[in-house]
Design a protein around this motif. Structure first.
Motif, PDB file in Angstrom:
ATOM      1  N   GLY A 146       2.087  10.731   0.144  1.00 51.73           N
ATOM      2  CA  GLY A 146       2.569   9.356   0.038  1.00 51.73           C
ATOM      3  C   GLY A 146       1.685   8.485  -0.841  1.00 51.73           C
ATOM      4  O   GLY A 146       1.917   7.291  -0.956  1.00 51.73           O
ATOM      5  N   ILE A 147       0.648   9.082  -1.432  1.00 55.86           N
ATOM      6  CA  ILE A 147      -0.258   8.309  -2.277  1.00 55.86           C
ATOM      7  C   ILE A 147       0.025   8.640  -3.732  1.00 55.86           C
ATOM      8  O   ILE A 147      -0.050   9.787  -4.146  1.00 55.86           O
ATOM      9  N   SER A 148       0.378   7.632  -4.489  1.00 53.87           N
ATOM     10  CA  SER A 148       0.800   7.878  -5.867  1.00 53.87           C
ATOM     11  C   SER A 148      -0.375   8.310  -6.729  1.00 53.87           C
ATOM     12  O   SER A 148      -1.537   8.106  -6.380  1.00 53.87           O
ATOM     13  N   VAL A 149      -0.043   8.890  -7.849  1.00 51.47           N
ATOM     14  CA  VAL A 149      -1.079   9.367  -8.757  1.00 51.47           C
ATOM     15  C   VAL A 149      -1.936   8.198  -9.235  1.00 51.47           C
ATOM     16  O   VAL A 149      -3.159   8.328  -9.360  1.00 51.47           O
ATOM     17  N   ALA A 150      -1.326   7.036  -9.432  1.00 47.92           N
ATOM     18  CA  ALA A 150      -2.098   5.879  -9.902  1.00 47.92           C
ATOM     19  C   ALA A 150      -3.103   5.449  -8.829  1.00 47.92           C
ATOM     20  O   ALA A 150      -4.280   5.228  -9.123  1.00 47.92           O
ATOM     21  N   ALA A 151      -2.633   5.354  -7.581  1.00 46.32           N
ATOM     22  CA  ALA A 151      -3.525   4.921  -6.502  1.00 46.32           C
ATOM     23  C   ALA A 151      -4.620   5.953  -6.261  1.00 46.32           C
ATOM     24  O   ALA A 151      -5.805   5.598  -6.167  1.00 46.32           O
TER      25      ALA A 151
ATOM     26  N   VAL B 191      -7.236   5.745  -8.863  1.00 49.15           N
ATOM     27  CA  VAL B 191      -8.095   4.571  -8.696  1.00 49.15           C
ATOM     28  C   VAL B 191      -9.136   4.823  -7.603  1.00 49.15           C
ATOM     29  O   VAL B 191     -10.315   4.498  -7.777  1.00 49.15           O
ATOM     30  N   PHE B 192      -8.721   5.449  -6.491  1.00 48.80           N
ATOM     31  CA  PHE B 192      -9.691   5.776  -5.431  1.00 48.80           C
ATOM     32  C   PHE B 192     -10.842   6.608  -5.999  1.00 48.80           C
ATOM     33  O   PHE B 192     -12.007   6.336  -5.774  1.00 48.80           O
TER      34      PHE B 192
ATOM     35  N   TRP C 290      -7.069  17.032  -4.217  1.00 52.30           N
ATOM     36  CA  TRP C 290      -6.896  16.088  -3.105  1.00 52.30           C
ATOM     37  C   TRP C 290      -5.472  15.545  -3.068  1.00 52.30           C
ATOM     38  O   TRP C 290      -4.852  15.458  -2.018  1.00 52.30           O
TER      39      TRP C 290
ATOM     40  N   THR D  63      -8.951   7.348   1.373  1.00 54.72           N
ATOM     41  CA  THR D  63      -7.958   6.323   1.685  1.00 54.72           C
ATOM     42  C   THR D  63      -8.571   5.235   2.565  1.00 54.72           C
ATOM     43  O   THR D  63      -8.389   4.033   2.304  1.00 54.72           O
TER      44      THR D  63
ATOM     45  N   LEU E 144      10.249   8.601  -2.372  1.00 58.30           N
ATOM     46  CA  LEU E 144       8.815   8.884  -2.551  1.00 58.30           C
ATOM     47  C   LEU E 144       8.503   9.235  -4.004  1.00 58.30           C
ATOM     48  O   LEU E 144       7.605   8.650  -4.617  1.00 58.30           O
TER      49      LEU E 144
ATOM     50  N   ASN F 221       6.494   6.894  -6.914  1.00 60.33           N
ATOM     51  CA  ASN F 221       5.224   7.378  -7.450  1.00 60.33           C
ATOM     52  C   ASN F 221       5.286   7.794  -8.915  1.00 60.33           C
ATOM     53  O   ASN F 221       4.304   8.266  -9.466  1.00 60.33           O
TER      54      ASN F 221
ATOM     55  N   GLN G 211       3.258   1.005 -10.153  1.00 59.63           N
ATOM     56  CA  GLN G 211       2.268   2.005 -10.573  1.00 59.63           C
ATOM     57  C   GLN G 211       1.614   1.617 -11.894  1.00 59.63           C
ATOM     58  O   GLN G 211       0.398   1.723 -12.059  1.00 59.63           O
TER      59      GLN G 211
ATOM     60  N   ALA H 194      -4.212  -1.202  -5.055  1.00 59.62           N
ATOM     61  CA  ALA H 194      -3.870   0.191  -4.736  1.00 59.62           C
ATOM     62  C   ALA H 194      -3.301   0.309  -3.326  1.00 59.62           C
ATOM     63  O   ALA H 194      -2.348   1.058  -3.091  1.00 59.62           O
TER      64      ALA H 194
ATOM     65  N   VAL I  13       0.206  -0.698  -3.225  1.00 57.57           N
ATOM     66  CA  VAL I  13       1.066   0.324  -3.834  1.00 57.57           C
ATOM     67  C   VAL I  13       1.396   1.443  -2.847  1.00 57.57           C
ATOM     68  O   VAL I  13       2.519   1.940  -2.825  1.00 57.57           O
ATOM     69  N   ILE I  14       0.418   1.833  -2.016  1.00 60.00           N
ATOM     70  CA  ILE I  14       0.663   3.007  -1.168  1.00 60.00           C
ATOM     71  C   ILE I  14       1.292   2.677   0.179  1.00 60.00           C
ATOM     72  O   ILE I  14       1.801   3.570   0.847  1.00 60.00           O
TER      73      ILE I  14
ATOM     74  N   THR J  41       5.109   3.830   0.730  1.00 56.54           N
ATOM     75  CA  THR J  41       5.312   5.282   0.780  1.00 56.54           C
ATOM     76  C   THR J  41       4.612   5.896   1.984  1.00 56.54           C
ATOM     77  O   THR J  41       5.116   6.852   2.568  1.00 56.54           O
ATOM     78  N   LEU J  42       3.458   5.362   2.355  1.00 56.76           N
ATOM     79  CA  LEU J  42       2.776   5.907   3.535  1.00 56.76           C
ATOM     80  C   LEU J  42       3.612   5.669   4.784  1.00 56.76           C
ATOM     81  O   LEU J  42       3.772   6.567   5.613  1.00 56.76           O
TER      82      LEU J  42
ATOM     83  N   LEU K 151       6.449   8.048   4.745  1.00 61.10           N
ATOM     84  CA  LEU K 151       5.992   9.404   5.019  1.00 61.10           C
ATOM     85  C   LEU K 151       5.692   9.595   6.499  1.00 61.10           C
ATOM     86  O   LEU K 151       6.044  10.609   7.103  1.00 61.10           O
TER      87      LEU K 151
END
Lengths: 314, 271
Positions: free
Chosen positions: A135-140, A143-144, A187, B26, B199, B203, B221, B243, B246-247, B250-251, B254
């Protein structure tokens, strides 16, 4: 006699009418089938098959900045990319990237799926956590990790510092950048691979384990002799999908390294993107895209050939 | 099967350890998004928690616009895929006509063409249609999907053929049968595919990067990438706030649909 021939004739004409009706019926069902499929077929045609042919066509030409063909150059674009040190570096990085990411992703996800498949209280919670990166996009995600890899503030260098080691330029040192991008990718991909493998584990017949229990088989024996063999079709699927995904990597490169340092992380899709939309060399970018297409075609063909017996669609 | 306490402890330790490592980035991002810049720079644990980063992110960037665009784009793609895939799956299961098997192979063949390999002509098509910076340019190319068609096909096949025959005797046409019988029966699979479609669309990265040039339809994004490139001067709290925003959708999706998604993915991929 004449009566008889009339009867035959009428029988013939009946048959003709019947034939025609059948033909009309077939035509009707064909049209109906096409009506249901037409939206998909049209879109596949416009946004998939035509662009693919057009890519192959463009790969034999030079183009202007708007993408119109100017000069036919035959195989020249291909000869150029395969003698260009930048593209060869890109190919090498792409294969190394596949090698770094795929086995580790699958191994970690398999481990997680196995421990999350035990009948224990609270596994639902852990399954959710393990699949969360989906559920975590490639952009986010990028950034992490951009922060984790930050040379001065990043957690990783702070840990090194704590142990009295030198800081590492994770994303700026050519020796480390591809590894850093790989770690980020692993990851990110774990969530999806984990979910698929867990699904595979759950479809294994519990009867197999019960009879092994009666025989007094140990945990690792069952793992090696039942779980892994029964899971092999799923594992095979996951490996090919992960390889294909690795070939298609773009977002994390764009955010973490922009292909640098010294093109070390200039993976093939990023290279295509740069050639086409930064340098406006659509011809040679198309040649690179054809190479990508062939690589993925080979992977999918392998998947269909060897996965056939277990992975069937018909 | 009961498990010895020792074994249980081992598994719980492994589960907790893995979850902690895996979720750490996260958690770190979420905590940072509430920290003051001072605390982030010195690397100390948060002394005070603040919403300033969120306020800043929304003030300096048209985040609401980006979020709205992402919602529109994801929902459009999701609905487009549901409609097209279910129609195609219906044809493959319930209709018999010449060329059906051939078309089925065409659908399989589409899985061998990566979007990235045909992205250059696709970009030109969208440009020539005047669809750059438009919702249709961001969505229409993704409506047709082989994977979704296969997933629904698996589910439709479980509907007994007798049901179709009975409805035919009652004089029900195919389209009505599709609408009033097949779709309601296959609700669970449709939801699974919908979650998956939402999803992946939410993304999406490369295509929105190419197909948008201004903020009017830009998705969140790409907005996050801009936030990151423009705020690189150590405003990590603001970037992390972006960020996290953004998540979140979707989280949540999910967490709600994980079980269903897992079953659906396994079915579409493996059966």
């Amino acid at each position: 006699m004449s009566m008889n021939s009339v009867a035959i004739r009428s029988h013939e004409s009946m048959e003709l009418i019947f034939e025609q009706a059948k033909k009309r019926q077939r035509m009707k069902s064909w049209i109906k089938g096409m009506l249901f499929l037409l939206p998909s077929i049209v879109l596949f045609g416009v946004f998939l098959f035509y662009p693919l042919l057009r890519t192959i066509y463009l790969s034999f030409f030079l183009t202007d900045a708007s993408g119109e063909t100017t000069v036919f150059v035959g195989w020249q674009n291909y000869m150029n990319i395969f003698t260009s040190p930048i593209f060869l570096q890109s190919m090498k990085s792409t294969f190394l990237f596949v090698l770094y990411t795929v086995p580790i992703t699958v191994f970690i996800s398999l481990f997680l799926a196995i421990i999350a498949n035990e009948k224990l209280k609270g596994t639902g919670f852990f399954r959710t956590i393990f699949s969360s990166s989906m559920g975590i996009s490639v952009a986010a995600a990028s950034v992490f990790w951009l922060y984790l890899f930050n040379p001065t503030m990043g957690v990783l260098n702070r840990i090194l510092e704590f142990f009295g080691m030198d800081a590492i330029g994770w994303l700026t040192n050519p020796d480390w950048a591809l590894l850093a991008v790989s770690v980020t990718t692993i990851w990110m991909n774990i969530g999806f691979t984990f979910l698929i493998l867990l699904g595979g584990l759950q479809s294994i017949d519990s009867y197999l384990y019960e009879s092994a229990d009666i025989d007094g088989a140990g945990y690792f024996y069952k793992l090696r002799r039942i779980t892994i063999p029964m899971l092999s079709p799923t594992l095979f699927f996951v490996v090919t999908v992960t390889i294909i995904n690795a070939f298609q990597t773009f977002g994390q490169i764009d955010i973490l390294t922009q292909g640098g340092p010294q093109n070390e992380t200039n993976l093939i899709v990023y290279s295509i993107y740069r050639e086409a939309f930064v340098n406006y060399q659509f011809g040679s970018a198309s040649a690179q895209a054809v190479v990508l297409f062939i690589l993925i075609l080979l992977m999918t063909a392998l998947q269909f050939k060897f996965g056939e017996r277990k992975v069937h669609y018909q | 099967m009961t498990m010895s306490t020792g074994k249980k402890v081992v598994f719980y330790v492994l589960l907790i350890l893995s979850a902690t490592i895996l979720f750490a980035p996260t958690i770190m991002a979420i905590v940072m998004s509430f920290m003051t810049n001072q605390d982030i720079l010195t690397g100390s644990f948060p002394k005070t928690l603040t919403l300033d980063n969120y306020v800043n992110a929304f003030e300096r960037f048209p985040l609401f616009q980006y979020l709205f665009n992402s919602f529109v784009v994801s929902i459009m793609i999701m609905l487009g895929q549901l409609i097209l895939c279910s129609l195609a799956a219906y044809a493959f299961v319930f209709l018999e006509f010449k060329g059906r098997d051939l078309l089925f192979y065409v659908f399989i063949a589409t899985m061998m063409v990566p979007f990235e390999a045909s992205i250059i002509p696709n970009f030109h098509i969208i440009r020539d249609l005047g669809w750059i910076d438009s919702y249709q340019g961001l969505t229409v190319p993704f409506f047709a999907m082989a994977f979704g068609t296969f997933l629904l096909r698996q589910n439709f096949k479980m509907i007994p053929k007798e049901l179709r025959e009975a409805s035919q005797i009652a004089g029900m046409g195919d389209f009505r049968f599709y609408l009033t019988v097949v779709l309601p029966v296959a609700k669970t699979s449709l939801v699974t595919l919908g979650v998956y479609g939402f999803l992946t669309s939410w993304n999406m990265y490369l295509w929105p990067l190419l197909a948008t040039t201004n903020d009017s339809v830009r998705t969140v994004q790409i907005g996050l990438k801009q936030l990151q490139t423009q705020e690189q001067l150590n405003e990590w709290g603001v970037i992390m706030a972006g960020a996290v925003i953004v998540i979140i959708p979707t989280l949540i999706l999910l967490f709600l649909g994980q079980k269903r998604l897992q079953r659906g993915l396994a079915e579409g991929a493996l059966k």
